[in-house]
Design a protein around this motif. Structure first.
Motif, mmCIF file in Angstrom:
data_model
loop_
_atom_site.group_PDB
_atom_site.id
_atom_site.type_symbol
_atom_site.label_atom_id
_atom_site.label_comp_id
_atom_site.label_asym_id
_atom_site.label_seq_id
_atom_site.Cartn_x
_atom_site.Cartn_y
_atom_site.Cartn_z
ATOM 1 N N LEU A 153 0.469 -1.166 -0.088
ATOM 2 C CA LEU A 153 0.633 0.131 0.113
ATOM 3 C C LEU A 153 0.545 1.661 -0.223
ATOM 4 O O LEU A 153 0.906 1.746 -0.724
ATOM 5 N N TYR A 154 1.763 0.897 0.341
ATOM 6 C CA TYR A 154 2.829 1.855 1.044
ATOM 7 C C TYR A 154 3.148 2.435 -0.928
ATOM 8 O O TYR A 154 3.484 4.073 -0.977
ATOM 9 N N GLY A 155 3.770 1.685 -1.218
ATOM 10 C CA GLY A 155 4.958 1.827 -1.993
ATOM 11 C C GLY A 155 3.755 2.075 -3.372
ATOM 12 O O GLY A 155 3.905 2.999 -4.103
ATOM 13 N N LEU A 156 2.882 1.569 -3.731
ATOM 14 C CA LEU A 156 1.777 1.961 -4.414
ATOM 15 C C LEU A 156 1.351 3.415 -4.554
ATOM 16 O O LEU A 156 1.481 4.358 -5.114
ATOM 17 N N GLY A 157 1.050 3.873 -3.501
ATOM 18 C CA GLY A 157 0.937 5.518 -3.165
ATOM 19 C C GLY A 157 1.847 5.898 -3.420
ATOM 20 O O GLY A 157 1.874 7.195 -4.060
ATOM 21 N N MET A 158 2.999 5.942 -2.653
ATOM 22 C CA MET A 158 3.922 6.064 -3.388
ATOM 23 C C MET A 158 4.857 6.743 -5.603
ATOM 24 O O MET A 158 5.158 7.553 -5.709
ATOM 25 N N SER A 159 4.474 5.697 -5.676
ATOM 26 C CA SER A 159 4.338 5.306 -7.218
ATOM 27 C C SER A 159 3.492 6.630 -8.074
ATOM 28 O O SER A 159 4.077 7.145 -8.951
ATOM 29 N N TYR A 160 2.228 7.329 -7.438
ATOM 30 C CA TYR A 160 2.019 7.900 -8.315
ATOM 31 C C TYR A 160 2.030 9.549 -6.964
ATOM 32 O O TYR A 160 1.870 10.446 -7.675
ATOM 33 N N PHE A 161 2.152 9.426 -5.544
ATOM 34 C CA PHE A 161 2.535 10.560 -5.398
ATOM 35 C C PHE A 161 3.590 11.670 -5.425
ATOM 36 O O PHE A 161 4.616 12.389 -5.682
ATOM 37 N N GLY A 162 5.093 10.234 -6.347
ATOM 38 C CA GLY A 162 5.919 10.428 -6.771
ATOM 39 C C GLY A 162 5.916 11.310 -7.335
ATOM 40 O O GLY A 162 7.598 12.042 -7.895
ATOM 41 N N ALA A 163 4.652 11.599 -8.324
ATOM 42 C CA ALA A 163 4.714 12.758 -9.693
ATOM 43 C C ALA A 163 5.335 13.954 -8.866
ATOM 44 O O ALA A 163 5.613 14.747 -9.583
ATOM 45 N N TRP A 164 4.805 13.792 -7.678
ATOM 46 C CA TRP A 164 5.051 15.670 -7.274
ATOM 47 C C TRP A 164 7.074 16.077 -7.409
ATOM 48 O O TRP A 164 6.817 17.649 -7.765
ATOM 49 N N GLY A 165 7.308 14.834 -7.852
ATOM 50 C CA GLY A 165 9.257 15.853 -7.644
ATOM 51 C C GLY A 165 9.390 16.542 -8.863
ATOM 52 O O GLY A 165 9.903 16.871 -8.863
ATOM 53 N N LEU A 166 7.945 16.011 -9.713
ATOM 54 C CA LEU A 166 8.324 16.334 -11.368
ATOM 55 C C LEU A 166 8.149 18.093 -11.343
ATOM 56 O O LEU A 166 8.512 18.948 -12.218
ATOM 57 N N MET A 167 7.219 18.725 -10.452
ATOM 58 C CA MET A 167 7.276 19.794 -10.839
ATOM 59 C C MET A 167 7.972 20.939 -10.186
ATOM 60 O O MET A 167 8.251 22.113 -11.068
ATOM 61 N N MET A 168 9.892 20.301 -10.026
ATOM 62 C CA MET A 168 11.169 20.683 -10.318
ATOM 63 C C MET A 168 11.329 21.283 -11.270
ATOM 64 O O MET A 168 11.840 22.432 -11.308
ATOM 65 N N TYR A 169 11.011 20.872 -12.045
ATOM 66 C CA TYR A 169 11.246 20.178 -13.759
ATOM 67 C C TYR A 169 10.546 21.780 -14.446
ATOM 68 O O TYR A 169 10.276 21.421 -15.332
ATOM 69 N N ASN A 170 9.329 21.567 -13.851
ATOM 70 C CA ASN A 170 8.152 22.572 -14.466
ATOM 71 C C ASN A 170 7.001 23.547 -13.806
ATOM 72 O O ASN A 170 6.363 24.410 -14.384
ATOM 73 N N ILE A 171 7.987 24.261 -12.548
ATOM 74 C CA ILE A 171 7.870 25.436 -11.380
ATOM 75 C C ILE A 171 8.094 26.426 -12.095
ATOM 76 O O ILE A 171 7.366 27.584 -12.015
ATOM 77 N N THR A 172 9.183 26.704 -12.836
ATOM 78 C CA THR A 172 10.190 27.939 -13.542
ATOM 79 C C THR A 172 10.785 27.293 -15.065
ATOM 80 O O THR A 172 11.221 26.122 -14.594
ATOM 81 N N PRO A 173 10.535 27.991 -16.119
ATOM 82 C CA PRO A 173 11.720 28.153 -17.024
ATOM 83 C C PRO A 173 12.756 28.368 -16.889
ATOM 84 O O PRO A 173 14.013 28.028 -18.066
#
Length: 502
Positions: A141-161
């Motif tokens: 359960l923890y791993g499944l939730g983190m596999s989708y929540f891990g998308a938040w880390g992509l915000m770093m590459y999209n928050i500013t050009p």
């Protein structure tokens, strides 16, 4: 002379092209948005640090899960996560909502990882078979939730050009992360002191309540981040994204040379976690008290407050690639040297000249840890360059799918690491000892202590060495990097114009 003139002219041309695209230098991030990103990362850092350091110790020591069963559960969970990551990567990349592509995943998977985390640090009075089922359900359960929540880390590459703004945000985030280590590091102090004050306080209860607090904190910060951040990198439209088949997207990823240098580095570096998983065992058994971990943290953590601020300057001066190579080779050499010196060089046992032996351990771990935060800063910078490289070559970022491929190798490394974390204890014949109240007491057998020390030092050492060597094959540097920056800025400027016309 002619060569220098050509290089100078070429560099000036690059700067002129970038000046024409002023939006790449504009400042976008507000203080509230920076705070939102930093807090989400802070909560996640606390949670991942707590889980990585104490999950195995809690499940084996207090849930009484068999060490071999723990290893096999981690292997199964890693295989399951690898299958799920394919779907999550495709879903995230093709998500287009009014809130953006990434932000919805700040909150949608939240119930899964909160429930799974709660279960991992709860020890019901179960039979052996029930303990295995409970542990497997919690980890999955923890791993499944983190596999989708891990998308938040992509915000770093999209928050500013703005690349400079992004790199500054990375440095700020990693500096605040230093305080994210504090909460987990306080646990051993409470574990040592509170049970002595009153029998109402047990080690098991202290570990559990700290876990619940960190889970709630991480969840609250994730919700806050959802409402206070924006995505600004112009993406392909849903229609254009759908024109590229899944097969073609995967094919593009497997031609990304920089990505595979990062994958190799992360794969090898993942084995450092096996040494990290033995930390609680080392402090309890080899030094006689888990509280020594907290004392040690005061020394090993202090240089980080200097290393993080200068990390950006080091990267700017030497480049991300060279910095990564140097950090890996330095740390690997330091860990292996520490092993050969031993954990009680001042006497036949650590009890002989106890203070001097502890001082040596603290000093050695401080030296070994000097590159840690530089690696934490340089990692996102290298990943950002890799995403940019893919966009430059193929027009689409496919960040989640790229992360999925990274995840496959990460899960492979994690499955081996998770399996090894349990099996090394079996191989050194470690058996947890407890007193009449169920509190952990140290082992004293020399062969067990030597085995714990070997795992504690050598696996992190070899992991760091192979991490550094892998980046020798990373191609984004020099003229190639300059060409990429100019071309990519022009592509994004064109997309912004197209969006204005729509």
């Amino acid at each position: 002379m002619a060569e220098n003139l050509f290089t100078k002219t070429d560099t000036e041309t690059v700067e002129e092209e970038l000046d024409k695209l002023a939006y790449t230098k504009k400042r976008y991030l507000t203080p509230k948005e920076i705070a939102a990103y930093v807090l989400v990362n802070f909560g996640q850092k606390n949670l991942s640090q707590y889980v990585n350091v104490y999950k195995e110790f809690f499940m084996i020591q207090f849930l009484k899960l068999n060490t071999t069963a723990y290893a096999n559960i981690n292997l199964f969970a890693s295989i399951y996560d690898a299958v799920d990551d394919t779907l999550s990567g495709l879903i995230i990349d093709r998500t287009r909502t009014r809130w953006g592509r990434i932000r919805p995943f700040f909150i949608l998977p939240l119930p899964l990882w909160v429930i799974g985390g709660f279960m991992m640090f709860t020890a019901p009075d179960f039979t052996s078979a029930q303990r295995v089922f409970w542990s497997a359900a919690a980890i999955v359960l923890y791993g499944l939730g983190m596999s989708y929540f891990g998308a938040w880390g992509l915000m770093m590459y999209n928050i500013t050009p703005n690349n400079n703004e992004r790199n500054n945000l990375i440095t700020t985030t990693k500096f605040v992360e230093l305080f994210g280590d504090w909460i987990p590091s306080f646990v051993p102090i409470f574990v040592e002191i509170l049970p002595r004050i009153s029998s109402k306080f047990t080690m098991q209860g202290i570990y559990s309540w700290f876990a619940y607090f960190i889970l709630i904190m991480a969840a609250a910060f994730s919700v806050f981040g959802f409402f206070n951040m924006r995505e600004r990198i112009p993406l392909q439209s849903r229609e254009k994204m759908n024109e590229t088949s899944v097969f073609e997207s995967i094919k593009q990823i497997f031609t990304n040379r920089p990505l595979f240098a990062i994958i190799a580095a992360d794969f090898f570096n993942g084995f450092k976690a096996v040494g990290g998983s033995t930390e609680s065992y080392f402090w309890l058994n080899n030094t006689g008290s888990v509280a020594n971990a907290s004392i040690c943290g005061l020394f090993t953590g202090a240089p980080n407050y200097i290393m993080v601020p200068i990390a950006a300057k080091i990267v700017k001066r030497f480049g991300a690639r060279t910095t990564a190579i140097g950090c890996g080779l330095f740390a690997g050499t330091a860990y292996i040297t520490m092993f050969f010196v031993g954990f009680h060089p001042f006497g036949q046992t650590i009890s002989d000249n106890y203070i001097l032996n502890l001082a040596w351990i603290f000093f050695a771990l401080t030296i070994c840890g000097l590159p840690n935060k530089i690696i934490m800063v340089v990692g996102p910078v290298l990943c950002a360059e890799t995403f940019d490289y893919m966009e430059w070559k193929h027009g689409a970022r496919n960040e989640a799918l790229v992360t999925t491929v990274q995840g496959y190798f990460g899960k492979l490394s994690g499955s081996i690491t998770g399996w090894l974390s349990g099996m090394v204890l079996t191989w050194i014949h470690y058996v947890p000892l407890t007193d009449s109240l169920g509190n952990a007491v140290p082992q004293t057998a020399p062969e067990i202590l030597s085995g714990i020390w070997a795992v504690f030092c050598l696996l992190p050492g070899f992991a760091r060495l192979l991490y550094g060597i892998s980046y020798i094959f990373y191609p984004i540097h020099g003229r190639l990097k300059d060409e990429m920056i100019v071309a990519l800025a022009e592509i994004r400027a064109q997309r912004l114009e197209e969006q204005k016309e729509m």
